[in-house]
Enzyme design. Sequence first.
Site, PDB file in Angstrom:
ATOM      1  N   ARG A   1       1.244  -1.266   0.144  1.00 54.12           N
ATOM      2  CA  ARG A   1      -0.021   0.126   0.103  1.00 54.12           C
ATOM      3  C   ARG A   1       0.888   1.202   0.069  1.00 54.12           C
ATOM      4  O   ARG A   1       0.322   2.468  -0.488  1.00 54.12           O
ATOM      5  CB  ARG A   1      -0.773  -0.318   1.660  1.00 54.12           C
ATOM      6  CG  ARG A   1      -2.094  -0.761   1.223  1.00 54.12           C
ATOM      7  CD  ARG A   1      -2.569  -1.086   2.027  1.00 54.12           C
ATOM      8  NE  ARG A   1      -4.694  -1.056   1.554  1.00 54.12           N
ATOM      9  CZ  ARG A   1      -5.057  -1.982   2.840  1.00 54.12           C
ATOM     10  NH1 ARG A   1      -5.164  -1.742   3.914  1.00 54.12           N
ATOM     11  NH2 ARG A   1      -6.108  -2.349   2.237  1.00 54.12           N
TER      12      ARG A   1
ATOM     13  N   LYS B   1     -14.601 -14.200   4.771  1.00 54.55           N
ATOM     14  CA  LYS B   1     -15.794 -12.904   5.189  1.00 54.55           C
ATOM     15  C   LYS B   1     -17.446 -13.592   4.190  1.00 54.55           C
ATOM     16  O   LYS B   1     -17.426 -12.528   3.136  1.00 54.55           O
ATOM     17  CB  LYS B   1     -15.441 -11.522   5.530  1.00 54.55           C
ATOM     18  CG  LYS B   1     -14.248 -11.085   5.899  1.00 54.55           C
ATOM     19  CD  LYS B   1     -14.349  -9.167   5.710  1.00 54.55           C
ATOM     20  CE  LYS B   1     -12.620  -9.320   6.121  1.00 54.55           C
ATOM     21  NZ  LYS B   1     -12.771  -7.598   5.785  1.00 54.55           N
TER      22      LYS B   1
ATOM     23  N   GLY C   1      -7.375  -7.412   0.273  1.00 53.23           N
ATOM     24  CA  GLY C   1      -6.152  -7.329   1.160  1.00 53.23           C
ATOM     25  C   GLY C   1      -5.363  -8.510   1.691  1.00 53.23           C
ATOM     26  O   GLY C   1      -3.945  -8.539   1.080  1.00 53.23           O
TER      27      GLY C   1
ATOM     28  N   GLY D   1     -12.399  -3.678   0.870  1.00 49.32           N
ATOM     29  CA  GLY D   1     -13.801  -3.696   0.442  1.00 49.32           C
ATOM     30  C   GLY D   1     -14.369  -2.594   0.334  1.00 49.32           C
ATOM     31  O   GLY D   1     -15.691  -2.888  -0.575  1.00 49.32           O
TER      32      GLY D   1
END
Length: 394
Positions: free
Chosen positions: A37, A189, A347, A371
Amino acid sequence: MTLRTLDSLGALSGRRVVVRCDLNVPLNAGVITDDGRIRASLPTLHRLLDAGASVTVVSHLGRPDGTPDERYSLRPVAARLGELLEQEVAFGADAGAAVTLRENLRFDPRETSKDAGERRAYAEELAAGADAFVSDGFGVVHRKQASVYELAQVLPSAAGLLIAAELGVLERLTTDPAKPYTVVLGGSKVSDKLGVIDHLLPRVDTLLIGGGMLFTFLAAQGHAVGKSLLERDQLDVVREYLTRAETLGVRIVLPTDVVVADAFAADARSETVAADGIEGTAFGADAIGLDIGPATAQTFAEAIAASRTVFWNGPMGVFEFPAFAAGTKRVAEALTEVDGLSVVGGGDSAAAVRALGFGEDRFGHISTGGGASLEFLEGERLPGLEVLGWEGES
Ligand code: ADP
Ligand code: MG
């Protein structure tokens, strides 16, 4: 697309620009374990510095409780940013240096406050002494937070190069993608990702399901899944997807074999079993599915390599344990063979391809925002983009 770009800010020589980056990197005892990042934020910073601006970089790191907490300090990031920019980066207060990185935005509760007035007040503080704002933290554009939303209203603002690049790729995934179009979903998730399936079903040819969510699919088909990840309250939702996929002629491919273990641990005993025989090993009902099996990995790899557009989000297994990384590795490899556009989003997925030793340039695009990219693909409105002039899909 009407996103305001850097050019819209006019001449920047001698001006101070606040830049919102997403420098939320993984840290282990204060050491950065993946600087992807930070690297992704460089093009915009170089562009601004080359134009003669001085920059104040702002970012969050982790989820501190709105109070200073040394464990979430951006200090190690300032050091790494300085190395990558080959330039001194002042840390903390603005001291007039060409590049300053401020401390973690979330050390102040107003950054993520639900109260728009509080966020506005914080944004005004962040804007003090600056002439313009560049939003480039793609990973946070789905958040209505002070440094993402209000700050863009307080100063003349534009999107940075990272946001523009990410958006360009995501648009190619939703507007006229080259066919065959395959989406690979995994990770942990499950319920977060089901919305993507909903939105993408009418657009894709093939959906490959691995990772933790595969067990909810297997359970929806009546199979026992032992102690594997399972979201019982999503079973009906999943059944509806399976029915709708059939109606639409979309191929949803579920694993035919999985690797199960007797514990969630790197050194657990493991066995490969048929997807409908998870509880049939010596581990019985205690079996935990931690990876897709080799036959499934092969099927997935073939489907991926034969596609012209591939979007992958979520590791196929618990790749952090080498014994359960094979499925993720095989899928990553297949993405590098795609003759067309291959995109890795998320990520952990991005960290996985780097940790498994794949060069970033072997993929069409590695998204910095998990997200955010998922919400985009779900057709959600993203406040951090709308505030920069973006009007969304037509
Ligand atoms: P991303 O960050 O790429 O969006 P997620 O955060 O959804 O992905 O999920 C990443 C995590 O999913 C990894 O830490 C991985 O260990 C975990 N995972 C993958 N497969 C399984 C599984 N079968 N059981 C439990 N966790 C899994
Ligand atoms: Mg993740």
